[in-house]
Design a protein around this motif. Structure first.
Motif: not given
Ligand code: NAD
Ligand code: UDP
Ligand code: UDP
Length: 325
Positions: A224-244, A290-297
């Motif tokens: 979860x925290x890995x996803x959180x940091x990835x989201x903070x560091x994602x490009x600025x256009x990723x402002x839509x809500x993201x499920x983690x 997955x698509x915007x952050x390349x994240x998966x648990x």
């Protein structure tokens, strides 16, 4: 390679809680400065004790309902009790924390031009009629029930994030967190994972609410925290809500049986009434993550539960039953 130019001063509200303390640790490890803010409602100094001597770590007792004037580059807004037992203890304070907390942190972000991430929740989907839940789903929330202080508080916080974004061009991230568990959960937190493990370790009855056929999808803290940091560091256009969250769905009965197996406990399962408005099913659609952050648990429930059981065992042997709970 991390250089001093990459170092940021980061505010973590709710930083001495379950998720905030681990996030603070990860941000320090990455080379940043961390200002950890907490009113210690559900968080404890013990959760950040090991960070207190760190030269880039600072702990501030403060309530997010009050204005805060500091200079920071990024804000992770996690302050808010997360367990139904705790957020229903003082529901008015819960709504204030989400709403006034969001206003103050957004006001701060606006003044210092900081990037700000909101720890939102799957609870904004309420008792969902769409399954699994994609971010486009608007949810099914009772506005006047016992869970509303949390659900509607978090929904209003999201509204504020998008209005500050549209009105003031604030750089926002909105993360919808699904049930997360792991070491440093409060042993007396009331959430299902901590309840079942503590009950099993103390050979007390496992309290299964309802018929246990309601489902949740459990995400391990580190994922979860890995996803959180990835989201903070994602490009600025990723402002839509993201499920983690972890899309593997379990019934609560299955969870009880797994905890019994992994602890080898002799506890028996007893039935208690299902709390009001308890969602019957919950599972994230994580296509965006997955698509915007390349994240998966990557942590299976069995493995994550094993580590969490170890944590609670240590807590019990260090502090004894009376103090640990
Ligand atoms: P937690 O209760 O351990 O942490 C919340 C922290 O916020 C605590 O340290 C608490 O003392 C602090 N806090 C509460 N009210 C405050 C206030 N008014 N001012 C300052 N600090 C305050 O819970 P957690 O699981 O670590 O949750 C962190 C965040 O993630 C919360 O916003 C929660 O809503 C969100 N979230 C968590 C989950 C989960 O399953 N853990 C799921 C969805 C969303
Ligand atoms: N705020 C804060 N820290 C700051 C700037 C603002 O806590 O550095 C608070 C401020 O008290 C205000 C809220 O954030 O209540 C919203 O700020 P904003 O500038 O959006 O609104 P205004 O001050 O115009 O009400
Ligand atoms: N639950 C349970 N026994 C407990 C605590 C919770 O059966 O001792 C159930 C609860 O009714 C819910 C699920 O487990 O269906 C998850 O509850 P939790 O409070 O952890 O999180 P949330 O309801 O907010 O997802």
């Amino acid at each position: 390679m991390f250089s001093l130019d990459d170092r940021r001063r980061i505010l973590v509200t709710g930083g001495s809680g379950f998720l905030g303390s681990y996030l603070s640790e990860k941000l320090l490890e990455a080379g940043h400065e961390v200002l950890c803010l907490d009113n210690f409602f559900t968080g404890t100094r013990m959760n950040v004790e090991h960070l207190l001597d760190h030269k880039r770590f600072e702990l501030l007792r403060h309530d997010v309902c009050q204005p805060l004037f500091v200079e920071v580059d990024e804000i992770y807004n996690l302050a808010c009790p997360a367990s139904p037992v705790h957020y229903q203890f003082d529901p008015v304070q819960t709504t204030k924390t989400s709403v006034l907390g969001a206003i103050n942190m957004l006001g701060l972000a606006k003044r210092v031009k900081a990037k700000i991430l909101q720890a939102s929740t799957s609870e904004i989907y309420g008792d969902p009629q769409v399954h699994p839940q994609p971010e486009e789903y608007w949810g099914n929330v009772n506005p006047i029930g016992v869970r509303s202080c949390y659900d509607e508080g978090k929904r209003c916080a999201e509204t504020l994030f998008y209005d500050y974004y549209r009105q003031n061009n604030i750089n926002i991230r909105v993360m919808r967190i699904f049930n997360t568990y792991g070491p440093r959960m409060h042993p007396n937190d009331g959430r299902v994972v901590s309840n079942f493990i503590m009950q099993a370790l103390m050979n007390k009855p496992i309290t299964l609410y309802g018929d246990g056929m309601q489902t949740r999808s459990f995400c391990y803290r580190d994922d979860l925290v890995d996803g959180m940091i990835k989201l903070m560091n994602a490009p600025d256009h990723i402002s839509m809500p993201i499920n983690i969250g972890n899309p593997k769905e379990f019934t609560i009965k299955q969870l009880a049986e797994l905890v019994l197996e992994l602890t080898g406990s002799k506890s028996r399962i007893i039935r208690e009434p299902l709390p009001q408005d308890d969602p019957l099913q919950r599972k994230p659609d994580i296509t965006r993550a997955r698509d915007y952050l390349g994240w998966r648990p990557t942590t299976e429930l069995r493995e994550g539960l094993g580590k969490t059981i170890q944590y609670f065992e240590q807590l019990l042997s260090k502090h004894g039953e009376a103090e640990a709970v």
